[in-house]
Scaffold this motif. Sequence first.
Motif: not given
Length: 239
Positions: A54-62, A80-86, A214-223
């Motif tokens: 769901t949008d809520e799950v994807l929005d919270q997924t790092d 699939a398009e939403k996942v691509k955009q995320r 998983v650790k390497w792809v985590d990018n949630h702190q990128t400006p």
Amino acid sequence: MNVVVWNENRHEKENPVVADIYPEGIHGVIADFLREDHENVRTATLDEDEHGLTDEVLDQTDVLVWWGHMAHEEVREDIAEKVKQRVLDGMGLVVLHSAHFSKVFKKLMGTSCDLKWREAEEKERMWVVDPSHPITEGIGEYIELEKEEMYGEHFDIPTPEELIFLSWFEGGEVFRSGATFRRGKGKIFYFRPGHETYPTYYNKEIQKVIRNGVKWVDNHQTPTPVYGNAQPLETITTK
């Protein structure tokens, strides 16, 4: 870090061999060992509402880990398009085994992602070709699997930004089994092993690679960059 492990969960329901190897599902095994590193690991499967994404799950997924094989076409196009955009917005993506043919991966790669394959219970020796990369931390020169499905070149993907693993199979083929890509703000790691009728995801070295990935792809702190017309940061002197 919030991690979601996504799996079709179809083979486990329809094939008793797979059900015996993975009684809690492939996603269950992967989520279990990822919880050694992360508190917030959840699973999602194809037959859940909105495939569990769901949008809520994807929005919270790092980081999203994706396993698919027999039901790629059943994944809704809009999801699939939403996942691509995320991913473009910065979510990390780990793509496992037959998910090279998933809608999400093909959209991000822009190619057919096709390859050769064979099920013959043959040995795989997966060589580390970038020992300096964080994804190979804690791994020796190679990982050897007694039985795996063969994937062979040519693998129709864009030239990887980093090639991490190169596999040799008993039948003679080779394959680019570990590769990284960047799309937008997102980082992607493709990792080949994991055919459903073999207990590959119980292998500690395979688990270590996925944990590292998983650790390497985590990018949630990128400006977050700002696009469009920009005001000058300094006073522009006109003559």
